[in-house]
Scaffold this motif. Structure first.
Motif, PDB file in Angstrom:
ATOM      1  N   ASP A 142      -0.528  -4.606  -5.372  1.00  0.00           N
ATOM      2  CA  ASP A 142      -0.335  -5.921  -4.949  1.00  0.00           C
ATOM      3  C   ASP A 142      -1.112  -6.744  -5.989  1.00  0.00           C
ATOM      4  N   CYS A 143      -1.121  -6.323  -7.379  1.00  0.00           N
ATOM      5  CA  CYS A 143      -1.550  -7.197  -8.463  1.00  0.00           C
ATOM      6  C   CYS A 143      -1.066  -6.437  -9.678  1.00  0.00           C
ATOM      7  N   VAL A 144      -0.886  -7.555 -10.807  1.00  0.00           N
ATOM      8  CA  VAL A 144      -0.449  -7.083 -12.024  1.00  0.00           C
ATOM      9  C   VAL A 144      -1.611  -7.204 -13.165  1.00  0.00           C
ATOM     10  N   GLU A 145      -1.182  -6.677 -14.186  1.00  0.00           N
ATOM     11  CA  GLU A 145      -2.258  -6.414 -15.421  1.00  0.00           C
ATOM     12  C   GLU A 145      -2.891  -7.801 -15.561  1.00  0.00           C
ATOM     13  N   SER A 146      -2.059  -8.828 -15.643  1.00  0.00           N
ATOM     14  CA  SER A 146      -2.770  -9.883 -16.309  1.00  0.00           C
ATOM     15  C   SER A 146      -3.386 -10.818 -15.112  1.00  0.00           C
ATOM     16  N   ASP A 147      -3.388 -10.114 -13.866  1.00  0.00           N
ATOM     17  CA  ASP A 147      -4.592 -10.574 -12.636  1.00  0.00           C
ATOM     18  C   ASP A 147      -5.826 -10.074 -12.827  1.00  0.00           C
ATOM     19  N   LEU A 148      -5.926  -8.993 -13.601  1.00  0.00           N
ATOM     20  CA  LEU A 148      -7.219  -8.118 -13.441  1.00  0.00           C
ATOM     21  C   LEU A 148      -8.347  -8.505 -14.318  1.00  0.00           C
ATOM     22  N   TYR A 149      -9.498  -8.318 -13.763  1.00  0.00           N
ATOM     23  CA  TYR A 149     -10.784  -8.538 -14.639  1.00  0.00           C
ATOM     24  C   TYR A 149     -11.975  -7.836 -13.979  1.00  0.00           C
ATOM     25  N   VAL A 150     -12.966  -7.380 -15.129  1.00  0.00           N
ATOM     26  CA  VAL A 150     -14.101  -7.164 -14.448  1.00  0.00           C
ATOM     27  C   VAL A 150     -14.853  -7.981 -13.464  1.00  0.00           C
ATOM     28  N   GLY A 151     -15.285  -7.497 -12.315  1.00  0.00           N
ATOM     29  CA  GLY A 151     -16.191  -8.426 -11.545  1.00  0.00           C
ATOM     30  C   GLY A 151     -15.246  -8.779 -10.402  1.00  0.00           C
ATOM     31  N   MET A 152     -13.591  -8.718 -10.648  1.00  0.00           N
ATOM     32  CA  MET A 152     -12.737  -9.256  -9.493  1.00  0.00           C
ATOM     33  C   MET A 152     -13.088  -8.565  -8.284  1.00  0.00           C
ATOM     34  N   PRO A 153     -13.073  -9.195  -7.049  1.00  0.00           N
ATOM     35  CA  PRO A 153     -13.184  -8.759  -5.700  1.00  0.00           C
ATOM     36  C   PRO A 153     -12.140  -8.190  -5.310  1.00  0.00           C
ATOM     37  N   VAL A 154     -12.259  -6.970  -4.487  1.00  0.00           N
ATOM     38  CA  VAL A 154     -11.146  -6.162  -3.898  1.00  0.00           C
ATOM     39  C   VAL A 154     -11.715  -5.562  -2.812  1.00  0.00           C
ATOM     40  N   GLU A 155     -10.599  -5.399  -1.691  1.00  0.00           N
ATOM     41  CA  GLU A 155     -10.806  -4.639  -0.596  1.00  0.00           C
ATOM     42  C   GLU A 155      -9.813  -3.452  -0.495  1.00  0.00           C
ATOM     43  N   ALA A 156     -10.347  -2.581   0.412  1.00  0.00           N
ATOM     44  CA  ALA A 156      -9.642  -1.286   0.599  1.00  0.00           C
ATOM     45  C   ALA A 156      -8.562  -1.614   1.666  1.00  0.00           C
ATOM     46  N   ARG A 157      -7.489  -0.632   1.408  1.00  0.00           N
ATOM     47  CA  ARG A 157      -6.355  -0.543   2.352  1.00  0.00           C
ATOM     48  C   ARG A 157      -6.049   0.965   2.713  1.00  0.00           C
ATOM     49  N   PHE A 158      -5.516   1.433   3.745  1.00  0.00           N
ATOM     50  CA  PHE A 158      -5.406   2.845   4.132  1.00  0.00           C
ATOM     51  C   PHE A 158      -4.025   2.881   4.405  1.00  0.00           C
ATOM     52  N   ASP A 159      -3.557   4.220   4.037  1.00  0.00           N
ATOM     53  CA  ASP A 159      -2.417   4.655   4.246  1.00  0.00           C
ATOM     54  C   ASP A 159      -2.200   4.907   5.768  1.00  0.00           C
ATOM     55  N   PRO A 160      -1.156   4.377   6.432  1.00  0.00           N
ATOM     56  CA  PRO A 160      -0.785   4.464   8.066  1.00  0.00           C
ATOM     57  C   PRO A 160      -0.555   5.969   8.188  1.00  0.00           C
ATOM     58  N   ASN A 161       0.141   6.536   7.158  1.00  0.00           N
ATOM     59  CA  ASN A 161       0.674   7.969   7.471  1.00  0.00           C
ATOM     60  C   ASN A 161      -0.107   8.747   6.462  1.00  0.00           C
ATOM     61  N   PRO A 162      -1.164   8.991   6.612  1.00  0.00           N
ATOM     62  CA  PRO A 162      -2.001   9.702   5.748  1.00  0.00           C
ATOM     63  C   PRO A 162      -1.675  11.184   5.026  1.00  0.00           C
ATOM     64  N   LYS A 163      -1.864  11.313   3.977  1.00  0.00           N
ATOM     65  CA  LYS A 163      -1.427  12.614   3.352  1.00  0.00           C
ATOM     66  C   LYS A 163      -2.627  13.574   2.948  1.00  0.00           C
ATOM     67  N   TYR A 164      -3.814  13.025   3.516  1.00  0.00           N
ATOM     68  CA  TYR A 164      -4.981  13.816   3.283  1.00  0.00           C
ATOM     69  C   TYR A 164      -5.293  13.942   1.590  1.00  0.00           C
ATOM     70  N   SER A 165      -4.953  12.578   1.068  1.00  0.00           N
ATOM     71  CA  SER A 165      -5.211  12.773  -0.449  1.00  0.00           C
ATOM     72  C   SER A 165      -6.032  11.522  -1.036  1.00  0.00           C
ATOM     73  N   ILE A 166      -6.530  11.451  -1.896  1.00  0.00           N
ATOM     74  CA  ILE A 166      -7.290  10.346  -2.179  1.00  0.00           C
ATOM     75  C   ILE A 166      -6.344   9.249  -2.441  1.00  0.00           C
ATOM     76  N   THR A 167      -5.156   9.362  -2.655  1.00  0.00           N
ATOM     77  CA  THR A 167      -4.219   8.037  -2.568  1.00  0.00           C
ATOM     78  C   THR A 167      -3.996   7.483  -1.178  1.00  0.00           C
ATOM     79  N   ASP A 168      -4.649   8.364  -0.022  1.00  0.00           N
ATOM     80  CA  ASP A 168      -4.711   7.549   1.501  1.00  0.00           C
ATOM     81  C   ASP A 168      -5.309   6.168   1.264  1.00  0.00           C
ATOM     82  N   VAL A 169      -6.192   5.967   0.342  1.00  0.00           N
ATOM     83  CA  VAL A 169      -6.900   4.640   0.107  1.00  0.00           C
ATOM     84  C   VAL A 169      -6.412   4.112  -1.195  1.00  0.00           C
TER      85      VAL A 169
END
Lengths: 175, 444
Positions: A142-169
């Motif tokens: 939900d963001c693009v290259e030009s939005d990003l910077y060191v220190g930017m606050p972020v929050e976690a989202r989880f896959d409602p249909n988990p695949k048991y992979s690190i990509t579930d978050v």
């Protein structure tokens, strides 16, 4: 009897021929001819998460599990969990990481491994959490290259249909 | 070390498999010192990185028998990107320990047998397959994460510390970092114009580098090495034997290795292991290594320098062949190896210290020749057939110290004037393992 495969001077033509018929002859600049064949190579690996399992089960419950050294005098806190402390070797215990953090570093991948090419461009981020001694690698959405910077606050989202992979978050910009 | 050989690195050598590539490099090495015959060799150390690329497990055994070395002793070595450097040191150790009088080190990789992005996938399997690989499994992405933080630590908080707007400051810092990284890319591609073994010699401008395809922000295609087919060999022998084969032997006077966590995410925030010319107060607020520097490179450098009696690498070394898989990691490595302090890598590059004298790079390099880095063109221009790369560096450094570059390259342009001592540096995935070896001229 099978007809001799066609001969090519360019290796990419050889590769194209392999896709069509499975065999071709490559002729190099010295005139040396080599028979080249297509050799499929696939496996389904039986992968156990073993001692990392609680982390991946946690993702399916919408939890980010870190680990903390049990030895009071050490107490090192890991964002990417490990069952034994890297600093002192003692066993660790699980705890719930906060679901908000900041970008420690980031990149946007315009290419990737073959398995992930169709997902490009995608963002990778190292996320740091307050009071935690190491960081976590994750996708950033939900963001693009030009939005990003060191220190930017972020929050976690989880896959409602988990695949048991690190990509579930994954993480998204906060707010 | 008494001789070496390298095949020309290429995107693909379909008419040679790994056995024949090694044989070609081996024949070249033996032809250079005709007194050395195969029967005199006591054993071998053989390196390649990935069974996935070879699709032949135990490929080192097939090299051993293709060279006619059976039943002599051999050990196969693998250490990711540092595989070749490790093989070089293993052969050194076989001789230094007295186990062998003469040891052959041979390394190879055939990476052309799969498509480029499949190859990237194989390489990325050398990252944690639970936590890292499934996110996109891509080494250029990992190095991009590292250089973004390096730029933040040293340019955002350095040269651009006074810029108030945080995002503007970071944007300016990245722009500046990329421009300086491009100088490294121009240097290595241009040096390679005089190296017939190199895969991608070319004349580029800073703009060419910056405008080449974006692979993983901010790293562009021309700042990244490519996959290659190739092989390299080095022959080590005891000092007494060496005199029988050549009047220009090269002594290995120092070896060092270092390691770090496989996962970038696990790199702790601690103190910098200091070089003799550094003080703790230089790094008071620096979290180290984090993901911005290679602690393994620092550890390997410290061990090798101590072993070789080097207290000031800029003074005591005449050149370095280092593992520039990325233009960014070359700059990071200047700092790890103590050519400048942490944070000074960009300024050090701009001053021109790692550039060669007498080559027109298209921009001013006032300090050119101070400590040439990758005079051969490095991985960025020569290619990176993993198991051969560290040995290739050893062979180029060997010829450089012998003063035989003109003979082997057919072009004297890259021969440094009277070099006495050089270092080679081999580096595995995100700096998880590094070797540094110091070579010195062993004749008057």
């Amino acid at each position: 009897m099978r007809a001799r495969p066609p001969t090519f001077d360019k290796f990419r033509d050889v590769q194209a021929e392999l896709e069509r018929t499975g065999a071709a002859i490559f002729r190099d600049t010295d005139g040396v001819e080599s028979l080249v064949i297509k050799f499929p190579y696939q496996i389904n690996y039986i992968h156990s998460y073993a001692e990392d399992s609680p982390f991946f089960l946690g993702l399916a419950e919408g939890k980010l599990k870190g680990s903390k050294c049990r030895r009071v005098k050490c107490g090192f806190v890991f964002a990417t969990p490990r069952s034994h402390c890297m600093v002192c070797g003692s066993p660790t215990e699980w705890f719930d990481l906060p679901l908000t953090g900041r970008l420690h570093s980031w990149t946007t991948c315009h290419f990737g491994s073959e398995a992930f090419l169709k997902e490009t461009p995608y963002n990778l981020a190292l996320v740091e959490f307050a009071g935690v001694g190491s960081v976590l690698l994750a996708r950033l959405k939900d963001c693009v290259e030009s939005d990003l910077y060191v220190g930017m606050p972020v929050e976690a989202r989880f896959d409602p249909n988990p695949k048991y992979s690190i990509t579930d978050v994954w993480f998204v910009p906060s707010g | 070390m008494v001789t070496g050989g390298v095949t020309k690195f290429a995107k693909a050598h379909p008419s040679m498999d790994f056995r024949l590539m090694v044989k070609r490099a081996y024949d070249y090495a033996l032809k250079d010192i005709p007194e050395l015959t195969a029967d005199r060799i006591d054993g071998t150390r053989i390196s390649y990185f990935s069974d996935h690329f070879t699709r032949q497990l135990k490929a080192a055994s097939m090299v051993q028998d293709y060279l006619g070395m059976n039943p002599k002793g051999s050990i196969r070595l693998e250490w990711g990107g540092a595989t070749g450097g490790e093989c070089f040191q293993a052969a050194y150790e076989a001789v230094a320990s007295g186990r062998m009088d003469i040891c052959l080190a041979a390394g190879f990789e055939t990476m052309s047998r799969v498509a480029t992005w499949k190859g990237n996938e194989f390489i990325a399997l050398a990252s944690d397959t639970n936590f890292d690989f499934p996110l996109g499994g891509f080494y250029t992405g990992y190095y991009a994460l590292m250089v973004v933080r390096h730029i933040y630590e040293y340019l955002r908080l350095g040269k651009f510390a006074d810029v108030k707007d945080e995002r503007e400051a970071q944007r300016l810092a990245i722009e500046e970092g990329c421009r300086v990284m491009s100088l490294v890319s121009v240097k290595n591609h241009l040096n390679a114009l005089h190296n017939p073994y190199a895969q991608y010699p070319k004349r580029l401008t800073v703009e060419d580098v910056l405008n080449s395809e974006m692979i993983s922000y901010p790293l562009t295609r021309e700042q990244i090495c490519t996959m290659s087919d190739g092989a390299a060999v080095a022959v080590m022998c005891s000092e007494e034997r060496a005199k029988e084969f050549t009047d220009r032997p090269i002594r290995v006077i120092g070896v060092g290795t270092g390691t770090d966590t496989m996962r970038l995410a696990d790199r702790p925030f601690g103190k910098v292991p200091l070089m003799p010319h550094e003080r703790a107060r230089d790094y008071e607020n620096l979290p180290y290594p984090g993901v911005h520097s290679f602690r393994a490179g620092r550890a390997a450098g410290l061990e090798a320098y101590r072993h070789a009696g080097i207290t000031n690498p800029n003074r005591d070394l005449d050149f370095i062949e280092l593992h520039d898989a990325y233009a960014s990691s070359e700059i990071q490595t200047y700092e790890d190896l103590g050519l400048c302090k942490y944070g000074e890598g960009y300024a050090f590059t701009e001053r021109g210290d790692p550039f060669l004298k007498g080559i027109d790079y298209g921009f001013p390099v006032p300090n050119a020749g101070a400590i040439p880095v990758n005079p051969s063109g490095g991985l960025i221009a020569c290619g990176h057939p993993v198991g051969a790369t560290g040995l290739m560096q050893g062979v180029f450094a060997f010829w450089q110290l012998q003063g035989t570059i003109a003979k082997h390259f057919g072009d004297p342009a890259l021969q440094l004037k009277n070099p006495k001592r050089g270092a080679i540096h081999s580096h595995a995935g995100t700096g998880s393992a590094v070797t540094v070896s110091i070579l010195e001229r062993g004749f008057r």
